[in-house]
Design a protein around this motif. Structure first.
Motif, PDB file in Angstrom:
ATOM      1  N   THR A 102     -26.990   1.396 -65.936  1.00  0.00           N
ATOM      2  CA  THR A 102     -27.061   1.679 -64.638  1.00  0.00           C
ATOM      3  C   THR A 102     -26.782   0.427 -63.650  1.00  0.00           C
ATOM      4  OG1 THR A 102     -28.229   3.806 -64.966  1.00  0.00           O
ATOM      5  CG2 THR A 102     -28.240   2.909 -62.778  1.00  0.00           C
ATOM      6  N   GLU A 103     -27.554  -0.371 -63.885  1.00  0.00           N
ATOM      7  CA  GLU A 103     -27.170  -1.837 -63.289  1.00  0.00           C
ATOM      8  C   GLU A 103     -26.016  -2.392 -63.244  1.00  0.00           C
ATOM      9  OE1 GLU A 103     -29.139  -3.377 -61.164  1.00  0.00           O
ATOM     10  OE2 GLU A 103     -28.147  -5.594 -61.065  1.00  0.00           O
ATOM     11  N   GLN A 104     -25.230  -2.268 -63.920  1.00  0.00           N
ATOM     12  CA  GLN A 104     -23.600  -2.597 -64.173  1.00  0.00           C
ATOM     13  C   GLN A 104     -22.959  -1.605 -63.209  1.00  0.00           C
ATOM     14  OE1 GLN A 104     -23.063  -2.514 -68.220  1.00  0.00           O
ATOM     15  NE2 GLN A 104     -23.810  -4.547 -68.719  1.00  0.00           N
ATOM     16  N   LEU A 105     -23.326  -0.279 -63.145  1.00  0.00           N
ATOM     17  CA  LEU A 105     -22.671   0.382 -62.201  1.00  0.00           C
ATOM     18  C   LEU A 105     -22.910   0.149 -60.508  1.00  0.00           C
ATOM     19  CD1 LEU A 105     -21.220   3.267 -61.274  1.00  0.00           C
ATOM     20  CD2 LEU A 105     -23.809   4.229 -61.527  1.00  0.00           C
ATOM     21  N   LEU A 106     -24.131  -0.420 -60.402  1.00  0.00           N
ATOM     22  CA  LEU A 106     -24.450  -0.641 -59.054  1.00  0.00           C
ATOM     23  C   LEU A 106     -23.689  -1.865 -58.719  1.00  0.00           C
ATOM     24  CD1 LEU A 106     -28.457  -0.083 -58.947  1.00  0.00           C
ATOM     25  CD2 LEU A 106     -26.521   1.206 -57.823  1.00  0.00           C
ATOM     26  N   VAL A 107     -23.716  -3.029 -59.566  1.00  0.00           N
ATOM     27  CA  VAL A 107     -23.104  -4.212 -59.299  1.00  0.00           C
ATOM     28  C   VAL A 107     -21.750  -3.985 -59.165  1.00  0.00           C
ATOM     29  CG1 VAL A 107     -22.277  -6.531 -60.620  1.00  0.00           C
ATOM     30  CG2 VAL A 107     -24.861  -5.861 -60.589  1.00  0.00           C
ATOM     31  N   ALA A 108     -21.034  -3.179 -59.879  1.00  0.00           N
ATOM     32  CA  ALA A 108     -19.654  -3.080 -59.539  1.00  0.00           C
ATOM     33  C   ALA A 108     -19.289  -2.402 -58.525  1.00  0.00           C
ATOM     34  CB  ALA A 108     -18.869  -2.291 -60.971  1.00  0.00           C
ATOM     35  N   SER A 109     -20.020  -1.332 -58.090  1.00  0.00           N
ATOM     36  CA  SER A 109     -19.632  -0.535 -56.981  1.00  0.00           C
ATOM     37  C   SER A 109     -20.232  -1.359 -55.728  1.00  0.00           C
ATOM     38  CB  SER A 109     -20.773   0.752 -56.886  1.00  0.00           C
ATOM     39  OG  SER A 109     -20.429   1.571 -58.208  1.00  0.00           O
ATOM     40  N   ILE A 110     -21.092  -2.062 -56.011  1.00  0.00           N
ATOM     41  CA  ILE A 110     -21.494  -2.904 -54.612  1.00  0.00           C
ATOM     42  C   ILE A 110     -20.421  -3.952 -54.449  1.00  0.00           C
ATOM     43  CG2 ILE A 110     -23.289  -4.729 -53.713  1.00  0.00           C
ATOM     44  CD1 ILE A 110     -25.203  -2.686 -55.270  1.00  0.00           C
ATOM     45  N   ASP A 111     -20.189  -4.640 -55.627  1.00  0.00           N
ATOM     46  CA  ASP A 111     -18.931  -5.768 -55.599  1.00  0.00           C
ATOM     47  C   ASP A 111     -17.851  -5.214 -54.814  1.00  0.00           C
ATOM     48  OD1 ASP A 111     -20.524  -7.866 -56.580  1.00  0.00           O
ATOM     49  OD2 ASP A 111     -18.794  -8.312 -57.958  1.00  0.00           O
ATOM     50  N   ALA A 112     -17.244  -3.923 -55.250  1.00  0.00           N
ATOM     51  CA  ALA A 112     -16.111  -3.385 -54.702  1.00  0.00           C
ATOM     52  C   ALA A 112     -16.338  -3.136 -53.315  1.00  0.00           C
ATOM     53  CB  ALA A 112     -15.891  -2.054 -55.348  1.00  0.00           C
ATOM     54  N   ALA A 113     -17.340  -2.672 -52.906  1.00  0.00           N
ATOM     55  CA  ALA A 113     -17.709  -2.542 -51.283  1.00  0.00           C
ATOM     56  C   ALA A 113     -17.698  -3.773 -50.466  1.00  0.00           C
ATOM     57  CB  ALA A 113     -18.882  -1.590 -51.391  1.00  0.00           C
ATOM     58  N   LEU A 114     -18.184  -4.603 -51.094  1.00  0.00           N
ATOM     59  CA  LEU A 114     -18.441  -5.920 -50.294  1.00  0.00           C
ATOM     60  C   LEU A 114     -16.837  -6.431 -50.074  1.00  0.00           C
ATOM     61  CD1 LEU A 114     -21.672  -7.882 -51.587  1.00  0.00           C
ATOM     62  CD2 LEU A 114     -21.503  -6.157 -49.746  1.00  0.00           C
ATOM     63  N   MET A 115     -16.167  -6.399 -51.150  1.00  0.00           N
ATOM     64  CA  MET A 115     -14.830  -7.009 -51.170  1.00  0.00           C
ATOM     65  C   MET A 115     -13.870  -5.997 -50.224  1.00  0.00           C
ATOM     66  SD  MET A 115     -11.749  -6.499 -52.913  1.00  0.00           S
ATOM     67  CE  MET A 115     -10.439  -7.478 -53.307  1.00  0.00           C
ATOM     68  N   ALA A 116     -14.124  -4.588 -50.390  1.00  0.00           N
ATOM     69  CA  ALA A 116     -13.231  -3.914 -49.318  1.00  0.00           C
ATOM     70  C   ALA A 116     -13.464  -4.090 -48.072  1.00  0.00           C
ATOM     71  CB  ALA A 116     -13.367  -2.414 -49.953  1.00  0.00           C
ATOM     72  N   GLN A 117     -14.848  -4.205 -47.597  1.00  0.00           N
ATOM     73  CA  GLN A 117     -15.099  -4.408 -46.299  1.00  0.00           C
ATOM     74  C   GLN A 117     -14.539  -5.731 -45.653  1.00  0.00           C
ATOM     75  OE1 GLN A 117     -16.064  -2.224 -44.275  1.00  0.00           O
ATOM     76  NE2 GLN A 117     -16.536  -3.524 -42.377  1.00  0.00           N
ATOM     77  N   ASN A 118     -14.451  -6.750 -46.459  1.00  0.00           N
ATOM     78  CA  ASN A 118     -13.682  -7.991 -46.095  1.00  0.00           C
ATOM     79  C   ASN A 118     -12.205  -7.661 -45.997  1.00  0.00           C
ATOM     80  OD1 ASN A 118     -15.637  -9.727 -45.820  1.00  0.00           O
ATOM     81  ND2 ASN A 118     -15.001 -11.415 -47.455  1.00  0.00           N
ATOM     82  N   VAL A 119     -11.646  -7.025 -46.840  1.00  0.00           N
ATOM     83  CA  VAL A 119     -10.308  -6.565 -46.569  1.00  0.00           C
ATOM     84  C   VAL A 119      -9.987  -5.840 -45.199  1.00  0.00           C
ATOM     85  CG1 VAL A 119      -8.347  -5.163 -47.462  1.00  0.00           C
ATOM     86  CG2 VAL A 119      -9.705  -6.711 -48.980  1.00  0.00           C
ATOM     87  N   ALA A 120     -10.868  -5.024 -44.903  1.00  0.00           N
ATOM     88  CA  ALA A 120     -10.859  -4.073 -43.778  1.00  0.00           C
ATOM     89  C   ALA A 120     -11.073  -4.966 -42.461  1.00  0.00           C
ATOM     90  CB  ALA A 120     -12.235  -3.076 -43.645  1.00  0.00           C
ATOM     91  N   VAL A 121     -11.968  -5.853 -42.646  1.00  0.00           N
ATOM     92  CA  VAL A 121     -12.181  -6.729 -41.367  1.00  0.00           C
ATOM     93  C   VAL A 121     -10.880  -7.770 -41.245  1.00  0.00           C
ATOM     94  CG1 VAL A 121     -13.722  -8.625 -40.386  1.00  0.00           C
ATOM     95  CG2 VAL A 121     -14.515  -6.862 -41.497  1.00  0.00           C
ATOM     96  N   ALA A 122     -10.346  -8.091 -42.218  1.00  0.00           N
ATOM     97  CA  ALA A 122      -9.159  -8.955 -42.425  1.00  0.00           C
ATOM     98  C   ALA A 122      -7.921  -8.404 -41.779  1.00  0.00           C
ATOM     99  CB  ALA A 122      -8.902  -9.466 -43.717  1.00  0.00           C
ATOM    100  N   ALA A 123      -7.996  -7.121 -42.241  1.00  0.00           N
ATOM    101  CA  ALA A 123      -6.776  -6.246 -41.768  1.00  0.00           C
ATOM    102  C   ALA A 123      -6.833  -6.187 -40.153  1.00  0.00           C
ATOM    103  CB  ALA A 123      -6.705  -4.986 -42.564  1.00  0.00           C
ATOM    104  N   GLU A 124      -8.117  -5.535 -39.675  1.00  0.00           N
ATOM    105  CA  GLU A 124      -8.185  -5.352 -38.162  1.00  0.00           C
ATOM    106  C   GLU A 124      -8.096  -6.620 -37.319  1.00  0.00           C
ATOM    107  OE1 GLU A 124     -11.113  -1.220 -38.894  1.00  0.00           O
ATOM    108  OE2 GLU A 124     -12.026  -3.293 -38.250  1.00  0.00           O
ATOM    109  N   SER A 125      -8.293  -7.765 -37.888  1.00  0.00           N
ATOM    110  CA  SER A 125      -8.099  -9.016 -37.422  1.00  0.00           C
ATOM    111  C   SER A 125      -6.726  -9.368 -37.011  1.00  0.00           C
ATOM    112  CB  SER A 125      -8.718 -10.245 -38.020  1.00  0.00           C
ATOM    113  OG  SER A 125      -8.040 -10.324 -39.135  1.00  0.00           O
TER     114      SER A 125
END
Lengths: 245, 245
Positions: A102-125
């Motif tokens: 379960t810890e690996q599920l959390l790590v991977a889901s959170i990693d993907a989310a942090l990464m995606a939010q940077n993509v979102a901010v970069a796109a909006e910039s």
């Protein structure tokens, strides 16, 4: 407020896009900015599928519950939690690896989310608009099949990216004091603050729809707590090798 | 590259902080910028605990596996996935709510992560440094007890914030082409790219440690896949009312 904070505070989901492609190389720049987000022990437990195939875009729009902007956006990305790459790398380096925690599920889901939010901010910039598509989890099996995702990889959400062709209002948020607590979780003021926020959202819906949508935050939340909201996720994740133990 | 993308690409974890508080109101500005991140159906399934109590900071530093920067940072925040507030609001509005669904665990964890990443970017845009603390999940029960977290709330990670007192290098990331795939998951090139990235990281470690750390990406991943890495998470989350069904 500095320009970056102003940018963050101006976010709204964009669902109408101009028929205008991204300049060459910009998508790679956005993804690369995404990768610079923090990652748990540098595991980088994500893969992004860029969907260019028109037929697959249409299928994904349907699978997400009928979201035509998935087809219309200049780019459509599927952010996947990916434990396959790192697990296999550790295995090749001689580790006796354990999968399915379960810890690996959390790590991977959170990693993907942090990464995606940077993509979102970069796109909006870059004056692009974005829209997250959690609706991919309506039919995660079919999405995984379509994108040929192997075990230990699952689609967390999608993201439409393109040049905005409408200009929606920024949606209100709960007051800072409701979600920021000092030292301890004290929710003694939450109910009163939620009541006030219901009024805020009621006004917002009335204004946005010319008086047609007579609702508020609490009312709109109701469908999220029925047992019909993606009841398949536990079984789906376990089948994919996530959260088994 | 515009200044926001430059900012995103300059991220590195900061673990040494100046003894300098944030100006009045800045923390609230950062949190408010965080709240502007996308949230699944506007549920805003998060609560942030700002830990100011010195003794609790020390305890958290220990619980996270010995991370003294938790005590030394100007601010230490615990980002919690919070389904309590929204569930109760829906319930008061008359919904016959269902709790404990895995989809709700995902929504709340992802909501907290998107929000936190905006806080990180906002902080860095104000010349602050940050460090995520996943180590809170080493002892999530004790962390929850210390912060008096109720059921349907769990600590996802912490974040140290403060003015940097060192200037570490930006850590390399996997090549864009490894994590960005077109239309389908095709990992036929992954192994060769991981091998090359192992060389990159090997060089990085040697340089950063003056030749002392002789390791690479795959080697460093090995401890993440033993059954000792937070094997309690499944049971802990279920006890908190997350991912039961």
């Amino acid at each position: 407020m500095n320009p970056t904070i102003e940018l963050l505070k101006s976010h709204r989901s964009i669902r109408k896009f101009k028929d205008q492609p991204l300049p060459d190389g910009l998508l790679e720049t956005l993804i690369s900015a995404g990768q610079c987000a923090a990652t748990s022990n540098q595991v980088q437990a994500y893969t992004v599928i860029r969907v260019t195939n028109t037929e697959n875009r249409e299928t994904l729009a349907e699978l997400a519950g009928g979201q035509p902007w998935i087809k219309a956006a200049s780019e459509f990305l599927v952010f996947c939690a990916d434990m396959k790459r790192a697990t296999e790398a550790a295995e090749r380096a001689g580790a006796d690896v354990v999968r399915g925690m379960t810890e690996q599920l959390l790590v991977a889901s959170i990693d993907a989310a942090l990464m995606a939010q940077n993509v979102a901010v970069a796109a909006e910039s870059e004056k692009l608009g974005i829209c997250y598509i959690g609706g991919l989890r309506n039919n995660p099996e079919q999405v995984s099949e379509l994108l040929r995702l192997p075990e230990h990889v699952y689609p967390v959400f999608g993201m439409c990216i393109g040049y905005p062709d409408h200009d929606p209002q920024v949606k209100p948020r709960l007051p800072v004091e409701t979600i920021l607590k000092q030292d301890y979780y004290d929710d003694s003021q939450d109910q009163a603050q939620v009541d006030a926020f219901d009024d805020t959202m009621h006004q917002y819906y009335l204004e946005r729809t010319g008086g047609k949508k007579d609702s508020n935050w609490s009312e709109e939340l109701k469908p999220l707590f029925t047992d019909k909201l993606r009841p398949h996720m536990k079984e789906f994740l376990e089948k994919r090798g996530f959260g088994v133990k």
